[in-house]
Design a protein around this motif. Structure first.
Motif, short mmCIF file in Angstrom:
data_model
loop_
_atom_site.label_atom_id
_atom_site.label_comp_id
_atom_site.label_asym_id
_atom_site.label_seq_id
_atom_site.Cartn_x
_atom_site.Cartn_y
_atom_site.Cartn_z
N THR A 98 4.08 4.78 3.94
CA THR A 98 3.07 4.71 2.88
C THR A 98 3.13 5.86 1.90
N SER A 99 3.79 6.97 2.29
CA SER A 99 3.79 8.13 1.41
C SER A 99 5.08 8.28 0.62
N CYS A 107 0.22 5.69 -8.05
CA CYS A 107 0.33 5.30 -6.65
C CYS A 107 -0.44 6.25 -5.73
N HIS A 111 -1.40 6.14 -1.68
CA HIS A 111 -0.19 6.53 -0.94
C HIS A 111 -0.17 7.99 -0.55
#
Length: 373
Positions: A98-99, A107, A111
């Motif tokens: 997710t990062s 984002c 994120h």
């Protein structure tokens, strides 16, 4: 005779002096027996004894203890939110994190941990609720952690105000798609909606004119879970399959619940687990949550969904708006093609195989297929 009277008078005086001396300086004798106990005091108005108060720390220790924290942390490591190192998406088999997008301001709100905290705190604010293009969170990988979603309680009066689990957001969510539409799952599930909603990148195709697809990422990137559950933001093409309505008034028991069975993000994705591989903080849906209603077993997809999903994909590839890998192809298309493409991308990004809203998912697929055939 006088002498006798004098002697008698002297004896009387002497006796008086002896009596005065005895009574003015007594010698202590042994202690007497204890007296009887006094009568008990009167109880309160209701005639009963008082009740001991609850330990003032008991409600805190229930969550803020090592015995509670240990299983939560173990469960969270199974979650796609943790993903450090990379995890395998159980739905697609892809390795994802997710990062991965920390350098992109638009984002960062979902994120990165810091970006999310800024977002729910209302800073910074840009049109549509997103981030300014020049804002970047270039601090390396910021994996989502406990502190991302949890901060401090808004109230400790849980009996009257409800338990908010110190989540950063439990309020209704205004979608970034149009900065107008509001989704309210009434409580802790609103924290999920904060990120699991479409970005404001593209408008849902509508009208009769041709529509220009301008990106390989066309669609409700990346999180239409909340909007599909709500029954909104699909391209509702007219067709033989009726749409079930939206929100709490819609015909979707996965949104409204059924009888005494609650139904929302938290009840399905964070329920009690039987094998420690789902539910709790893993966020993977629990079988227990499904079998409360589906007594014959938990379904993995809406009936006929996989066939219709692949049929629509094939029609879109033939129309030129979609590649084999599922990316969209820039170009100008008839409105029906653009709408059907949007619907396919919505269901692909949702990743629930239609389960979030079975009737709505079926209508989007069936009516899109009819429009292209």
């Amino acid at each position: 005779m006088k002498n006798l009277k004098l002697i008698g008078f002297l004896m009387i005086i002497a006796s008086s002096l002896m009596f005065i001396q005895c009574t003015s300086d007594p010698i202590a004798g042994p202690q007497g027996l204890a007296g009887a106990d006094g009568i008990d005091g009167i109880n309160g108005v209701d005639g009963t004894n008082g009740v001991d108060g609850m330990d003032s720390t008991a409600s805190c220790v229930a969550c803020h203890s090592e015995s509670h924290r240990g299983p939560v942390e173990a469960s969270y490591k199974l979650s796609l939110h943790a993903m450090d190192p990379l995890h395998t998406d159980r739905g697609t088999g892809d390795l994802i994190n997710t990062s991965d997008y920390t350098n992109r301001g638009s984002c960062a709100q979902c994120h990165t941990s810091e970006g999310y905290i800024d977002y729910v705190s209302g800073f910074p604010v840009a049109p549509g609720g997103g981030y300014p293009d020049d804002l970047s969170y270039d601090y390396g990988k910021q994996t989502i952690s406990c502190n991302t979603c949890h901060s401090s309680h808004s109230s400790f009066d849980f009996d009257n105000d409800g338990q908010d689990f110190a989540l950063r957001n439990v309020a209704p969510v205004t979608l970034v798609y149009d900065d107008v539409t509001i989704i309210d799952f009434e409580g802790t599930s609103n924290n999920c909606t904060t990120c699991h909603q479409p970005r404001n990148s593209y408008a849902v195709p509508a009208g009769i004119d041709d529509y220009a697809i301008t990106s390989s990422r066309f669609g409700p990137h990346h999180g239409p879970q909340s909007t599909l559950l709500e029954g909104i933001l699909g391209a509702n093409i007219a067709g033989s399959e009726a749409y079930p309505g939206s929100g709490a008034d819609g015909d979707n028991s996965h949104r409204t619940g059924l009888g005494d069975v609650a139904s929302n993000c938290v009840s399905c994705h964070m329920g009690t687990t039987t094998d420690e591989n789902d539910g709790l903080h893993s966020m993977w849906p629990t079988t227990n949550a499904c079998t409360a209603c589906h007594t014959n077993g938990a379904p993995t997809e809406v009936s006929g969904y996989a066939v219709d999903f692949e049929t629509l994909k094939g029609l879109l590839i033939a129309a030129g708006s979609l590649t084999e890998s599922g990316s969209t192809v820039s170009g100008t298309y008839p409105i029906a093609v653009a709408q059907a493409t949007w619907n396919w991308k919505t269901l692909e990004e949702d990743k629930s195989n239609g389960v979030h809203n079975p009737k709505y998912a079926k209508a989007l697929l069936k009516n899109s297929i009819e429009a292209l055939q």
